[in-house]
Design an enzyme around this catalytic site. Structure first.
Site, PDB file in Angstrom:
ATOM      1  N   LYS A  20       0.859  -1.182   0.000  1.00  0.00           N
ATOM      2  CA  LYS A  20       0.000   0.000   0.000  1.00  0.00           C
ATOM      3  C   LYS A  20       0.894   1.231   0.000  1.00  0.00           C
ATOM      4  CE  LYS A  20      -2.885   2.604   3.281  1.00  0.00           C
ATOM      5  NZ  LYS A  20      -3.771   2.503   4.453  1.00  0.00           N
TER       6      LYS A  20
ATOM      7  N   LYS B 193       0.889   5.233   0.728  1.00  0.00           N
ATOM      8  CA  LYS B 193       0.181   6.387   1.265  1.00  0.00           C
ATOM      9  C   LYS B 193       0.348   7.559   0.306  1.00  0.00           C
ATOM     10  CE  LYS B 193      -1.644   7.108   4.704  1.00  0.00           C
ATOM     11  NZ  LYS B 193      -3.097   7.099   5.025  1.00  0.00           N
TER      12      LYS B 193
ATOM     13  N   ASP C 245      -3.626   5.194  -1.266  1.00  0.00           N
ATOM     14  CA  ASP C 245      -4.507   5.856  -0.303  1.00  0.00           C
ATOM     15  C   ASP C 245      -4.175   7.344  -0.197  1.00  0.00           C
ATOM     16  OD1 ASP C 245      -6.057   6.691   1.841  1.00  0.00           O
ATOM     17  OD2 ASP C 245      -4.753   5.782   3.349  1.00  0.00           O
TER      18      ASP C 245
ATOM     19  N   ASN D 101      -6.195   9.518   1.103  1.00  0.00           N
ATOM     20  CA  ASN D 101      -7.007  10.059   2.201  1.00  0.00           C
ATOM     21  C   ASN D 101      -8.058  11.060   1.746  1.00  0.00           C
ATOM     22  OD1 ASN D 101      -4.247   9.559   4.196  1.00  0.00           O
ATOM     23  ND2 ASN D 101      -6.248   8.892   4.903  1.00  0.00           N
TER      24      ASN D 101
ATOM     25  N   GLU E 276      -8.186   2.994  -1.933  1.00  0.00           N
ATOM     26  CA  GLU E 276      -8.543   3.406  -0.569  1.00  0.00           C
ATOM     27  C   GLU E 276      -8.779   4.908  -0.512  1.00  0.00           C
ATOM     28  OE1 GLU E 276      -6.698   3.570   3.959  1.00  0.00           O
ATOM     29  OE2 GLU E 276      -5.943   2.071   2.555  1.00  0.00           O
TER      30      GLU E 276
ATOM     31  N   ASN F  54     -10.973   4.152   5.689  1.00  0.00           N
ATOM     32  CA  ASN F  54     -10.899   4.360   7.129  1.00  0.00           C
ATOM     33  C   ASN F  54     -11.367   5.781   7.459  1.00  0.00           C
ATOM     34  OD1 ASN F  54      -8.259   5.540   6.123  1.00  0.00           O
ATOM     35  ND2 ASN F  54      -8.108   6.088   8.284  1.00  0.00           N
TER      36      ASN F  54
ATOM     37  N   ASP G  55      -9.704  -0.316  12.117  1.00  0.00           N
ATOM     38  CA  ASP G  55      -8.604  -0.218  13.077  1.00  0.00           C
ATOM     39  C   ASP G  55      -9.163  -0.413  14.487  1.00  0.00           C
ATOM     40  OD1 ASP G  55      -6.560   0.604  14.778  1.00  0.00           O
ATOM     41  OD2 ASP G  55      -5.917   2.232  13.467  1.00  0.00           O
TER      42      ASP G  55
ATOM     43  N   HIS H  77      -6.784  -0.721   9.373  1.00  0.00           N
ATOM     44  CA  HIS H  77      -5.971   0.482   9.203  1.00  0.00           C
ATOM     45  C   HIS H  77      -5.011   0.586  10.387  1.00  0.00           C
ATOM     46  CE1 HIS H  77      -5.598   4.762  10.543  1.00  0.00           C
ATOM     47  NE2 HIS H  77      -5.307   4.972   9.285  1.00  0.00           N
TER      48      HIS H  77
ATOM     49  N   ASN I 113      -1.965   3.452  12.488  1.00  0.00           N
ATOM     50  CA  ASN I 113      -1.088   4.606  12.585  1.00  0.00           C
ATOM     51  C   ASN I 113       0.195   4.154  13.280  1.00  0.00           C
ATOM     52  OD1 ASN I 113      -2.093   7.122  11.429  1.00  0.00           O
ATOM     53  ND2 ASN I 113      -3.831   6.911  12.807  1.00  0.00           N
TER      54      ASN I 113
END
Length: 443
Positions: free
Chosen positions: A202, A204, A232, A234, A257, A286, A310, A336, A338
């Site tokens: 994946k 980001k 992803d 976001n 995503e 997410n 998550d 998910h 962090n």
């Protein structure tokens, strides 16, 4: 005879982090977490790890008297009482940042993890065997290689980690260096694959233009043609941008995503549904389904195929419940993450092990924190998989010396909660977060 819950200990901790870029900005050279420990009268200790902030630390203290002195037999009632007290603080929202800004759900997760850990030790069962309606569903959990674009730490005077003088492998070098090109992203992937054996990756996004990030996927696909890939941003892109950037590479992606989000008069759930209709790509999120009511709306609109639940902002039991619903509804469950230490890695592994049906490889930031343990024997990622222990509870033991060192680092910091805007000031003067503009896309 069940033991009594004697004492809770709240320990905020910090670890070092690389200059990882995301829509919220760039990670600081440290990340902040909180470790909750609950000791019982039998001499056992249960643990949980969550994000940390002033509000979260206060929320844990708020629940102290509801925990200490209670019987472990009543741990579910303790959780219910803690939940009710926290709800009395008023409604909370996740916020527009890429990380969750709520308090109550994180506090409840820490307490839940520690109590399940203790209960598992008492009845001599792993937490994975206690979660959900059916308990353990698998003995191994697949993880994906979570890749980031990286800023140049040498453009700051911040204490970002440096590569060791005698690196064990290429991963120890590249995770400390700038990576803003497709070639650099592929080098990250190859280094992570060599150490951890990942089958999936994946990236980001939300950092460069949509087209530039699509080029990174093209490079990953060329290097790993059999991998399941995803990107992803976001929700940084508009619907039209997402469709334009991802349609040409849809055969390279297993799913998208949060490719788009709220815009104009439309919610993120509505734009994601339209993205699916236009591209035919499955979606994961997410951001638009982070509680059960949002999940209900997302499913009704056909916005999402893979909820990324998550456990830190669904609770462990809540994340497994999402997995059970996905199994009943013909959807796929995912997780998910962090930045986190190895306690969270254990929590996430047990949750994924208890989710029935089809699950996708779970997110984990652990590869960026690997080497900064709080337990005596962190779970290992080998051949892209994490073995689920059959030892009681979470199957981990706190290393008190490591915990104390991480607390000392926390105490030395002036910034004691996540701030992704700080490091960006070194790259772009006056940089500010904008949920609809990728981090490095500024006039």
């Amino acid at each position: 005879m069940f033991p009594t819950l004697k004492r809770i200990t709240i320990t905020p901790v910090a670890g070092y982090d690389s200059f990882l870029l995301n829509l919220s900005g760039g990670h600081a050279p440290w990340f902040i977490r909180c470790v909750l420990m609950i000791e019982d009268s039998a001499g056992n200790t249960g643990v949980g790890e969550i994000p940390s902030s002033e509000g979260i630390l206060a929320g844990l203290e708020q629940c102290r008297d509801l925990i200490e002195g209670q019987s472990l037999r009543d741990f579910r009632q303790v959780l219910t009482q803690c939940k009710a007290r926290l709800e009395g603080n008023g409604p909370e929202e996740r916020g527009q940042q890429t990380f969750d800004l709520r308090v109550a759900v994180h506090v409840l997760t820490a307490i839940e993890s520690a109590l399940f850990d203790l209960y598992g030790q008492h009845v001599e069962l792993p937490v994975a065997d206690l979660l959900g309606r059916l308990g353990r569903q698998r003995d191994e959990v697949e993880a994906l290689g979570y890749l980031f674009l990286l800023g140049d730490p040498d453009k700051t005077d911040l204490p970002y980690p440096k590569p060791p003088e005698s690196p064990r492998d290429d991963w120890e070098v590249v995770r400390c260096q700038e990576a803003l090109t497709p070639e650099a992203v592929v080098r990250l992937a190859k280094a992570a694959h060599a150490r951890y054996g990942f089958k999936d990756f994946k990236l980001k996004g939300g950092v460069l233009s949509p087209e530039a990030e699509a080029d990174c996927i093209r490079a990953l696909y060329e290097a790993f043609p059999d991998a399941r890939l995803t990107l992803d941003p976001n929700g940084a892109w508009t619907l039209d941008q997402a469709v334009k950037a991802l349609t040409p590479i849809r055969h390279m992606l297993s799913y998208a995503e949060d490719p788009c989000g709220q815009e104009g008069g439309y919610s993120g759930r509505e734009t994601m549904a339209e993205f699916k209709r236009r591209t035919g790509l499955p979606t994961a999120t997410n951001m638009i389904a982070t509680d059960f009511k949002q999940l209900q709306f997302a499913v009704a609109l056909n916005s999402v195929d893979i909820p990324l639940a998550d456990c830190h902002f669904w609770t462990m039991q809540g994340a497994v419940m999402v997995g059970e619903l996905c199994n009943e509804w013909g959807m796929t469950w995912g997780s998910h993450s962090n930045n986190h230490f190895d306690i969270s890695l254990a929590m996430m592994t047990h949750v994924a092990a208890a989710c029935p049906g089809e699950i996708t490889a779970i997110d984990t930031h652990w590869i960026w924190q690997d080497g900064q343990r709080l337990t005596t024997e962190p779970f290992q990622i080998r051949d892209g998989r994490i073995s689920v222990p059959k030892t009681p509870g979470l199957g981990i033991t706190i290393d008190k010396a490591q915990l104390e060192a991480a607390n000392r680092l926390y105490q030395s910091l002036e910034v004691r909660q996540r701030d992704d805007a700080m490091a960006m000031q070194y790259l772009i003067d006056g940089w500010q977060f904008d949920p609809k503009r990728p981090t490095l896309v500024r006039d």
